[in-house]
Design an enzyme around this catalytic site. Structure first.
Site, PDB file in Angstrom:
ATOM      1  N   GLU A 231       0.870  -1.153  -0.084  1.00  0.00           N
ATOM      2  CA  GLU A 231      -0.123  -0.139  -0.141  1.00  0.00           C
ATOM      3  C   GLU A 231       0.891   1.251  -0.078  1.00  0.00           C
ATOM      4  OE1 GLU A 231      -4.647   0.379   2.060  1.00  0.00           O
ATOM      5  OE2 GLU A 231      -2.785  -0.037   3.181  1.00  0.00           O
TER       6      GLU A 231
ATOM      7  N   CYS B 249       3.424   8.407   1.434  1.00  0.00           N
ATOM      8  CA  CYS B 249       3.910   7.379   2.347  1.00  0.00           C
ATOM      9  C   CYS B 249       4.212   6.063   1.519  1.00  0.00           C
ATOM     10  CB  CYS B 249       3.238   7.220   3.557  1.00  0.00           C
ATOM     11  SG  CYS B 249       3.564   5.813   4.921  1.00  0.00           S
TER      12      CYS B 249
ATOM     13  N   CYS C 271       8.088  -7.255   6.662  1.00  0.00           N
ATOM     14  CA  CYS C 271       9.237  -6.889   7.275  1.00  0.00           C
ATOM     15  C   CYS C 271       9.732  -7.832   8.279  1.00  0.00           C
ATOM     16  CB  CYS C 271       8.800  -5.505   8.187  1.00  0.00           C
ATOM     17  SG  CYS C 271      10.345  -4.873   8.874  1.00  0.00           S
TER      18      CYS C 271
ATOM     19  N   CYS D 273       8.633  -5.621  15.106  1.00  0.00           N
ATOM     20  CA  CYS D 273       8.540  -4.881  16.250  1.00  0.00           C
ATOM     21  C   CYS D 273       7.089  -5.262  16.674  1.00  0.00           C
ATOM     22  CB  CYS D 273       8.506  -3.517  15.912  1.00  0.00           C
ATOM     23  SG  CYS D 273      10.078  -2.797  15.141  1.00  0.00           S
TER      24      CYS D 273
ATOM     25  N   CYS E 279       3.730  -3.850  15.734  1.00  0.00           N
ATOM     26  CA  CYS E 279       3.413  -3.296  14.163  1.00  0.00           C
ATOM     27  C   CYS E 279       2.979  -4.377  13.287  1.00  0.00           C
ATOM     28  CB  CYS E 279       4.922  -2.843  13.638  1.00  0.00           C
ATOM     29  SG  CYS E 279       4.820  -2.415  11.859  1.00  0.00           S
TER      30      CYS E 279
ATOM     31  N   CYS F  96       0.517   5.083   7.858  1.00  0.00           N
ATOM     32  CA  CYS F  96       1.340   4.148   7.904  1.00  0.00           C
ATOM     33  C   CYS F  96       1.499   3.111   8.949  1.00  0.00           C
ATOM     34  CB  CYS F  96       2.631   5.101   7.615  1.00  0.00           C
ATOM     35  SG  CYS F  96       2.671   6.094   6.487  1.00  0.00           S
TER      36      CYS F  96
HETATM   37  N1  SAH Z   1      10.488   0.235   9.402  1.00  0.00           N
HETATM   38  C1  SAH Z   1      10.537   1.783   9.395  1.00  0.00           C
HETATM   39  C2  SAH Z   1       9.531   2.488   8.498  1.00  0.00           C
HETATM   40  C3  SAH Z   1       8.208   1.940   8.465  1.00  0.00           C
HETATM   41  S1  SAH Z   1       7.204   2.004   9.685  1.00  0.00           S
HETATM   42  C4  SAH Z   1      10.576   2.128  10.972  1.00  0.00           C
HETATM   43  O1  SAH Z   1       9.973   1.212  11.668  1.00  0.00           O
HETATM   44  O2  SAH Z   1      10.629   3.130  11.205  1.00  0.00           O
HETATM   45  C5  SAH Z   1       6.649   3.866  10.054  1.00  0.00           C
HETATM   46  C6  SAH Z   1       6.243   4.219  11.372  1.00  0.00           C
HETATM   47  O3  SAH Z   1       4.976   3.619  11.848  1.00  0.00           O
HETATM   48  C7  SAH Z   1       7.224   3.802  12.607  1.00  0.00           C
HETATM   49  O4  SAH Z   1       7.586   4.719  13.331  1.00  0.00           O
HETATM   50  C8  SAH Z   1       6.542   2.569  13.283  1.00  0.00           C
HETATM   51  O5  SAH Z   1       7.168   2.444  14.440  1.00  0.00           O
HETATM   52  C9  SAH Z   1       5.054   3.378  13.340  1.00  0.00           C
HETATM   53  N2  SAH Z   1       4.223   2.355  13.565  1.00  0.00           N
HETATM   54  C10 SAH Z   1       4.011   1.000  13.345  1.00  0.00           C
HETATM   55  N3  SAH Z   1       2.956   0.404  13.881  1.00  0.00           N
HETATM   56  C11 SAH Z   1       2.319   1.661  14.582  1.00  0.00           C
HETATM   57  C12 SAH Z   1       0.932   1.630  15.271  1.00  0.00           C
HETATM   58  N4  SAH Z   1       0.254   0.655  15.203  1.00  0.00           N
HETATM   59  N5  SAH Z   1       0.645   2.828  15.510  1.00  0.00           N
HETATM   60  C13 SAH Z   1       1.235   3.876  15.404  1.00  0.00           C
HETATM   61  N6  SAH Z   1       2.643   3.816  14.645  1.00  0.00           N
HETATM   62  C14 SAH Z   1       2.956   2.621  14.229  1.00  0.00           C
HETATM   63 FE1  SF4 Z   2       9.260  -3.278  10.538  1.00  0.00          FE
HETATM   64 FE2  SF4 Z   2       7.081  -2.386  11.663  1.00  0.00          FE
HETATM   65 FE3  SF4 Z   2       9.333  -2.594  12.999  1.00  0.00          FE
HETATM   66 FE4  SF4 Z   2       9.311  -0.714  11.193  1.00  0.00          FE
HETATM   67  S1  SF4 Z   2       7.896  -0.634  12.942  1.00  0.00           S
HETATM   68  S2  SF4 Z   2      10.952  -2.234  11.470  1.00  0.00           S
HETATM   69  S3  SF4 Z   2       7.682  -2.014   9.638  1.00  0.00           S
HETATM   70  S4  SF4 Z   2       8.282  -4.278  12.275  1.00  0.00           S
END
Ligand code: SAH
Ligand code: SF4
Length: 353
Positions: free
Chosen positions: A89, A110, A117, A121, A124, A338
């Protein structure tokens, strides 16, 4: 190789090896990036025989736009399918009138860099099903070209905050940024480009050695190793001290281009002690802080803190005189759009049978 994944220099030298003059490469780039054609047939100033010859080596094929959801004055989500069936997306976010005024024409895209990934995390959605594959350069660039075509608007801000860890797809990310930034390419200013990373310290250093003033967002989400380790496995490999050293290296080269992103998760990282330590990290690097109230992901246990707890955390940062904001606005919110992409796609996929 796809035409929209090539840099001018590379194309020029490849054409010259075939005895084709350099100006042809310039013409091709102009068709793709300035006139925005989407097929070889439209490259009118190239002789037909040459077009046919080159179209075989450099196809110009775009991913399929499966669905566009949302309205044009709020966030629009573009679901794209690549030729191997994988989907990602891309999210187009207009300026928030509250932040930038009614007249602002700021449009942020975005962009995703991987399918899935590998970093897992715990909060996420993008990492829930693990890592599928890296996106190629043309697949990254096509997100911009397609959204601009479909929406009828040029974007003027780009964040690598979609699915995937950009710095783990390092080579393709770098080449994509070159094409995005180049005057012969998309022509987006370096300061309008933000790379978000979960904290790959060695790649941050290597990325810092690029000459352009590209912005870096660090997904910190915890000010101490014990807190960060609860939600981000990457912290085992690159603990906060090492990450901060890499950030300092970046900051020394780029002057105030670092932002810390900090998702607020109730009971996990929202203690005021974390705010105080976070402020210290930010002060050392002259970094800004973006607080992001956690967006609930179905099936995961995390919750956003109360409004009061969010304000208290923000207040603590401001008391330390660190520039900090909470991003919250629905529909205009980059962070609501995002970071949770995979899940939504999966359920759409299911509902489509
Ligand atoms: N992998 C990279 C970029 C993609 S994630 C990173 O982790 O930075 C983009 C942002 O969205 C990151 O800061 C991530 O921590 C945040 N994010 C992921 N899941 C989320 C959620 N459920 N609510 C709010 N932010 C979230
Ligand atoms: Fe991967 Fe989501 Fe962690 Fe970013 S926040 S590194 S997209 S698992």
């Amino acid at each position: 190789m796809q035409l929209q994944g090539l840099a001018l220099e590379e194309l020029t030298s490849q054409l010259q090896e075939r005895g084709i003059p350099a100006y042809r490469a310039k013409q091709m780039m102009e068709w793709v990036y300035k006139k925005r054609i989407t097929s070889w047939g439209e490259m009118k100033n190239l002789p037909l025989a040459l077009r046919e010859e080159l179209a075989e080596t450099y196809p110009l094929i775009f991913p399929e736009v499966v669905t566009i959801s949302g309205s044009h004055d709020t966030t629009q989500k573009f679901l794209l399918r690549f030729s191997d069936g994988e989907m990602i997306e891309t999210v187009l976010i207009p300026a928030s009138p509250a932040l930038y005024g009614e007249e602002s024409d700021r449009r942020t895209l975005c962009v995703s860099t991987q399918v899935g990934c590998a970093y897992g995390c715990k909060f996420c959605a993008s990492g829930l099903d693990g890592f599928k594959r890296n996106l190629r350069v043309d697949e990254i660039i096509s997100q911009v070209l397609l959204v601009e075509k479909e929406s009828g608007h040029r974007i003027n801000n780009l964040v690598f905050m979609g699915m995937g860890e950009p710095l783990a797809n390092f080579e393709n990310l770098n080449k994509a940024i070159t094409i995005l930034n180049a005057p012969w390419g998309i022509g987006l200013g370096a300061r309008k480009i933000t790379v978000s990373t979960s904290g790959l310290a060695p790649q941050i250093r290597e990325f810092a050695d690029r000459p352009e003033q590209i912005r870096l967002a660090i997904s910190l989400h915890g000010a101490t190793d014990d807190v960060r380790l609860q939600i981000m496995p990457i912290n085992k490999r690159y603990p906060i001290a090492e990450l901060m050293e890499a950030c300092a290296y970046y900051a020394a080269r780029k002057k105030q281009l670092i932002t810390f992103e900090y998702i607020l998760i109730a009971g996990v990282n929202d203690q005021l002690e974390q705010a105080r330590l976070l402020a210290q990290h930010a002060q050392r690097l002259r970094a800004k802080i973006n607080l992001i109230p956690y967006n609930k992901v179905e099936g995961l246990p995390w919750e956003r803190p109360s409004e009061q707890a969010q304000q208290a955390f923000l207040g603590e940062l401001r008391q330390q005189r660190v520039p900090a904001t909470i991003r919250r606005e629905k529909g205009h919110d980059i962070d609501a759009a995002c970071g949770q992409l995979r899940r939504r796609m999966k359920s759409e996929e299911n509902s489509q049978g």
